[in-house]
Design a protein around this motif. Structure first.
Motif, PDB file in Angstrom:
ATOM      1  N   LEU A 513      68.641 -12.751  -3.014  1.00 40.08           N
ATOM      2  CA  LEU A 513      69.642 -13.254  -2.068  1.00 40.08           C
ATOM      3  C   LEU A 513      71.051 -12.869  -2.515  1.00 40.08           C
ATOM      4  N   LEU A 514      71.294 -12.926  -3.813  1.00 39.24           N
ATOM      5  CA  LEU A 514      72.606 -12.542  -4.330  1.00 39.24           C
ATOM      6  C   LEU A 514      72.852 -11.055  -4.114  1.00 39.24           C
ATOM      7  N   ARG A 515      71.810 -10.257  -4.305  1.00 42.08           N
ATOM      8  CA  ARG A 515      71.952  -8.800  -4.166  1.00 42.08           C
ATOM      9  C   ARG A 515      72.299  -8.403  -2.735  1.00 42.08           C
ATOM     10  N   VAL A 516      71.805  -9.175  -1.756  1.00 39.21           N
ATOM     11  CA  VAL A 516      72.091  -8.828  -0.358  1.00 39.21           C
ATOM     12  C   VAL A 516      73.315  -9.582   0.164  1.00 39.21           C
ATOM     13  N   GLY A 517      74.092 -10.167  -0.740  1.00 37.83           N
ATOM     14  CA  GLY A 517      75.360 -10.766  -0.356  1.00 37.83           C
ATOM     15  C   GLY A 517      75.291 -12.185   0.151  1.00 37.83           C
ATOM     16  N   ARG A 518      74.167 -12.877  -0.092  1.00 38.23           N
ATOM     17  CA  ARG A 518      74.024 -14.255   0.381  1.00 38.23           C
ATOM     18  C   ARG A 518      74.159 -15.208  -0.812  1.00 38.23           C
ATOM     19  N   ALA A 519      75.373 -15.249  -1.362  1.00 33.38           N
ATOM     20  CA  ALA A 519      75.595 -15.998  -2.604  1.00 33.38           C
ATOM     21  C   ALA A 519      75.347 -17.485  -2.426  1.00 33.38           C
ATOM     22  N   ALA A 520      75.791 -18.055  -1.326  1.00 34.42           N
ATOM     23  CA  ALA A 520      75.589 -19.494  -1.109  1.00 34.42           C
ATOM     24  C   ALA A 520      74.101 -19.821  -1.022  1.00 34.42           C
ATOM     25  N   ASP A 521      73.347 -18.951  -0.310  1.00 36.35           N
ATOM     26  CA  ASP A 521      71.893 -19.156  -0.234  1.00 36.35           C
ATOM     27  C   ASP A 521      71.246 -18.972  -1.604  1.00 36.35           C
ATOM     28  N   ALA A 522      71.764 -18.035  -2.398  1.00 38.95           N
ATOM     29  CA  ALA A 522      71.197 -17.768  -3.725  1.00 38.95           C
ATOM     30  C   ALA A 522      71.317 -18.976  -4.641  1.00 38.95           C
ATOM     31  N   LEU A 523      72.353 -19.780  -4.437  1.00 38.16           N
ATOM     32  CA  LEU A 523      72.559 -20.946  -5.300  1.00 38.16           C
ATOM     33  C   LEU A 523      71.483 -22.010  -5.088  1.00 38.16           C
ATOM     34  N   VAL A 524      70.882 -22.048  -3.889  1.00 38.58           N
ATOM     35  CA  VAL A 524      69.890 -23.086  -3.575  1.00 38.58           C
ATOM     36  C   VAL A 524      68.640 -22.950  -4.453  1.00 38.58           C
ATOM     37  N   PRO A 525      67.940 -21.787  -4.475  1.00 37.33           N
ATOM     38  CA  PRO A 525      66.773 -21.681  -5.367  1.00 37.33           C
ATOM     39  C   PRO A 525      67.156 -21.758  -6.840  1.00 37.33           C
ATOM     40  N   ALA A 526      68.369 -21.294  -7.184  1.00 34.78           N
ATOM     41  CA  ALA A 526      68.801 -21.408  -8.584  1.00 34.78           C
ATOM     42  C   ALA A 526      68.917 -22.872  -8.991  1.00 34.78           C
ATOM     43  N   ASP A 527      69.511 -23.686  -8.114  1.00 31.19           N
ATOM     44  CA  ASP A 527      69.622 -25.119  -8.408  1.00 31.19           C
ATOM     45  C   ASP A 527      68.251 -25.782  -8.472  1.00 31.19           C
ATOM     46  N   GLU A 528      67.335 -25.336  -7.604  1.00 34.54           N
ATOM     47  CA  GLU A 528      65.979 -25.894  -7.639  1.00 34.54           C
ATOM     48  C   GLU A 528      65.284 -25.528  -8.949  1.00 34.54           C
ATOM     49  N   ALA A 529      65.488 -24.298  -9.411  1.00 35.80           N
ATOM     50  CA  ALA A 529      64.913 -23.884 -10.698  1.00 35.80           C
ATOM     51  C   ALA A 529      65.482 -24.730 -11.826  1.00 35.80           C
ATOM     52  N   ARG A 530      66.801 -24.989 -11.778  1.00 33.12           N
ATOM     53  CA  ARG A 530      67.420 -25.822 -12.816  1.00 33.12           C
ATOM     54  C   ARG A 530      66.844 -27.229 -12.801  1.00 33.12           C
ATOM     55  N   SER A 531      66.596 -27.753 -11.611  1.00 31.97           N
ATOM     56  CA  SER A 531      66.084 -29.112 -11.481  1.00 31.97           C
ATOM     57  C   SER A 531      64.629 -29.217 -11.917  1.00 31.97           C
ATOM     58  N   ARG A 532      63.810 -28.245 -11.460  1.00 34.36           N
ATOM     59  CA  ARG A 532      62.377 -28.303 -11.747  1.00 34.36           C
ATOM     60  C   ARG A 532      62.035 -27.815 -13.142  1.00 34.36           C
ATOM     61  N   HIS A 533      62.865 -26.936 -13.691  1.00 33.14           N
ATOM     62  CA  HIS A 533      62.575 -26.330 -14.993  1.00 33.14           C
ATOM     63  C   HIS A 533      63.832 -26.371 -15.870  1.00 33.14           C
ATOM     64  N   PRO A 534      64.273 -27.563 -16.251  1.00 31.66           N
ATOM     65  CA  PRO A 534      65.554 -27.674 -16.979  1.00 31.66           C
ATOM     66  C   PRO A 534      65.548 -26.968 -18.331  1.00 31.66           C
TER      67      PRO A 534
END
Length: 717
Positions: A513-534
């Motif tokens: 998502l970040l590579r295709v310019g969707r930075a705000a969308d990219a933050l969503v799975p990143a935050d989920e990864a941080r939450s589920r796999h701290p």
């Protein structure tokens, strides 16, 4: 082996306490009858507390302890029964069974002989003595015992059935079938004989006939939990999974504490990739028997297949507590560590497995694969080859061999290894993908494209059967991303992330998502990864990269620092230094970079930028030169970076030399032509600069800076 429950009462004085004890004793017997052994044991203990302690109570207490798997304690109880009544053959027989359960066969024989000395016509003792003789390898006297019984009574159903059991123990399944058939002929309503016949037919892979035999057993006794369970597993072998699960449910409705049905239920769920349900079933089985190393291992495997590699390891370790010589569990710990990228740690576990079983083909393959991932390709290839000599039918080992050969630059051999993998398993999606990659590098683009399409078809077919399989979805997404089918890849990563338990799909989704310019969308799975796999630093790293793209530098700094706390060796160190440079914390950035023991080209170039910002031009140029020396790939970029620094420092002649070196390494880089043009222009060589700009625009007609500089009138000398 059966555990007959004797409930005869001894004569005792009729006192009030003894009457209470007798009542508890009778309650215990009732609990034993319905296999509620823990409740039965509690009743017997209360009976003893009231002074009710005859030989029958001690025998029945032993039966309850046996039912709970506490065979050593049962032996003590049967021994107490024999001490109170040395002529009590039932306790002697049960004592033999308890020893047999523990594998103490010599002691079991002594106990059975004692029971037979008391009662020479005690058939159960004779039957089970024969089974123990067989387990000790004394086949002839074991079979003779049944022949004696059958000569005197050819219609003895129990003797035929027990003979069938003995023949099963000896792996003589055809003869066992005949014995069981004789038993069912003598008594068509004998459920045990029909069950035994089903078991022997199953062992001969005559599955449809086995189901018919189990059906006859169930017709004779609808509460035959063993027949329901075994019929279920036979359905599993026939690929009729829902019927299999239904049969296990019937068995468990009859006996909720039937460990084997819970185990088989878990195994069936495991086989059809319903892994969460498999975990639940295995856990129920383990509640009933914590001393089964295979159960612990299979529970670990289910978690491993869910991508929960770290969680799986303690269960493999539990299996090793039960049996330290269980080589499969040792190897599986190594496999889990490999999946977590901890290849060096895995080696000692594979070595332990091979110490126990030197010809363990899966351990040889796994250790070889780990060595290959550590860059020790020749050593890895050797072990994978040994594995394939032992088992040439393992598709994953051929895949691992292909990977080793590829890393050694032996592309044709790698392709041939993949051909073998695909001959064994034409639905092996990853092998098709890898074959396509190799063929692409060999210049056969058309065949490579066919491989990729074949892989996608395999993914589609597999996902029709297993739509919830997160790993399949993840690998499908990887291929779709490589093929630049971005929207489909995003959907596949999202589907994998919603079904799986590892962070991989979330991390890849965020990066794409970040590579295709969707930075705000990219933050969503990143935050989920941080939450589920701290404790997985990659989620914090992905969040930091998305935050940078969103110009949230303070958040990015926090994310990168957290990633670095979780994994000090991660890429977060470079990213943190970069964001510190971006916000003007130059000294802090240098301090972070000093934590990299062996800085690569990227770290050295960043350090050069920071030194330049601090006005330390000599140190910056030294770092540029170090970056050029360190570069194995991208050396042209390092030269261009140095050229720009020299140009900014007002040293265009040296900059020209750096840009020439960059263009010598990659003459297709429009940016390098543009930079070289700027350097020549700084030297007053407008004509030459114009020619270089023309080349930059030829390579990249949309290069806005080159077009602007060209239009500003770079003229001929």
């Amino acid at each position: 082996m059966a555990f007959p429950l004797a409930v005869a009462l001894a004569t005792v004085a009729a006192t009030e306490d003894l009457a209470r004890g007798e009542a508890e004793f009778l309650r215990g017997n009732a609990h034993c009858d319905v296999r509620e052994f823990a409740d039965a044991l509690a009743c017997y203990e209360r009976a003893a507390a009231f002074g009710y302690e005859d030989h029958v109570m001690w025998n029945n207490r032993g039966v309850a302890l046996d039912g709970l798997g506490r065979h050593e304690d049962a032996i003590q109880a049967y021994t107490r029964a024999m001490q109170r009544n040395s002529a009590y053959e039932i306790a002697a027989y049960n004592l033999g069974n308890a020893f047999a359960q523990l594998g103490q066969f010599d002691e079991a024989l002594v106990a059975y002989d004692r029971a037979l000395a008391i009662n020479p016509s005690y058939p159960d003792a004779l039957y089970d003595k024969a089974l123990v003789l067989a387990r000790l390898g004394r086949t002839k006297p074991a079979l003779q015992a049944y022949e004696v019984l059958l000569r005197t009574d050819a219609a003895n159903v129990v003797a035929w059935t027990r003979k069938g059991q003995l023949l099963e123990e000896l792996n003589k399944f055809e003869e066992a079938v005949e014995a069981y058939k004789a038993a069912t002929t003598a008594n068509p309503q004998d459920a045990d004989a029909w069950t035994g016949l089903g078991d022997s037919l199953y062992a001969l892979e005559r599955y449809e006939e086995a189901v018919e035999a189990y059906d006859r057993a169930i017709a004779a006794n609808p509460n035959n939990e063993e027949a329901w369970n075994n019929k279920g597993f036979t359905f599993f072998m026939l690929g009729i999974h829902e019927e299999a699960l239904s049969c296990y449910e019937k068995a468990l409705a009859i006996n909720p504490t039937y460990k084997q049905a819970w185990y088989n239920k878990g195994y069936t769920f495991h086989g059809i990739n319903r892994l969460e349900e498999a975990v639940t079933a295995y856990e129920k089985a383990i509640e009933l028997d914590r001393g089964d190393e295979v159960l612990w291992n299979n529970l670990g495997n289910a978690l491993y297949n869910l991508g929960r590699y770290g969680e799986s390891i303690p269960y493999f370790e539990q299996g090793l507590e039960v049996n330290p010589k269980y080589e499969i569990a040792w190897n599986n710990i190594g496999n889990a560590l490999n999946k977590m990228g901890r290849h060096s740690e895995s080696l000692k576990y594979h070595d332990k497995a091979l110490e126990i079983k030197p010809d363990f083909d899966y351990a040889l393959y796994a250790k070889g694969h780990a060595l290959d991932n550590l860059g020790r390709h020749e050593e890895g290839l050797e072990l994978i080859g040994q594995s394939l000599e032992l088992n040439p039918n393992y598709d994953h080992a051929w895949m691992a061999k292909a990977e080793s050969l590829y890393r050694l630059g032996r592309l044709e051999e790698a392709r041939d290894a993949l051909n073998n993998a695909l001959i064994l398993n034409g639905e092996y999606e990853e092998a098709w993908v890898f074959r396509g990659k190799i063929l692409e590098e060999m210049g056969n683009a058309l065949e490579a494209e066919r491989c990729y399409e074949e892989a996608l078809q395999c993914f589609r077919a597999s996902l029709e059967l297993e739509p919830e399989n997160a790993e399949l979805l993840y690998h499908q997404a990887l291929l779709l991303e490589d093929l630049e089918r971005t929207d489909e890849a995003i959907d596949a990563y999202a589907a994998s992330a919603s079904r799986g338990h590892s962070a991989d799909a979330l991390i890849r989704l965020s990066a794409l998502l970040l590579r295709v310019g969707r930075a705000a969308d990219a933050l969503v799975p990143a935050d989920e990864a941080r939450s589920r796999h701290p404790l997985d630093g990659r989620g914090h790293l992905a969040a930091g990269r998305a935050a940078i793209a969103l110009n949230r530098t303070a958040d990015a700094e926090a994310f990168f620092r957290k990633a670095l706390d979780v994994d000090p060796a991660s890429e977060a160190r470079l990213e943190l230094a970069r964001v510190l440079h971006l916000i003007g914390k130059e000294e802090d950035g240098l301090a972070v970079l000093r934590g990299i023991e062996t800085p690569d080209t990227g770290a050295l170039l960043l350090r050069a930028d920071i030194q330049r910002s601090l006005g330390r031009t000599d140190e910056a140029l030294a770092d540029e030169d170090a970056a050029i020396r360190a570069a194995t790939e991208g050396r042209d970029l390092a030269y261009r970076h140095k050229g720009r620094l020299l140009l900014d420092l007002g040293r265009p002649k040296e900059a020209v030399a750096a840009f020439d070196a960059a263009l010598g390494l990659d003459p297709t880089d429009a940016e390098a032509w543009f930079d070289a043009a700027r350097a020549w222009q700084a030297l007053g060589q407008e004509g030459r600069a114009r020619k270089l700009l023309d080349e930059a625009l030829r390579l990249d007609p949309d290069h806005a800076q080159a077009r602007r500089l060209r239009s500003e009138g770079a003229t001929a000398d």
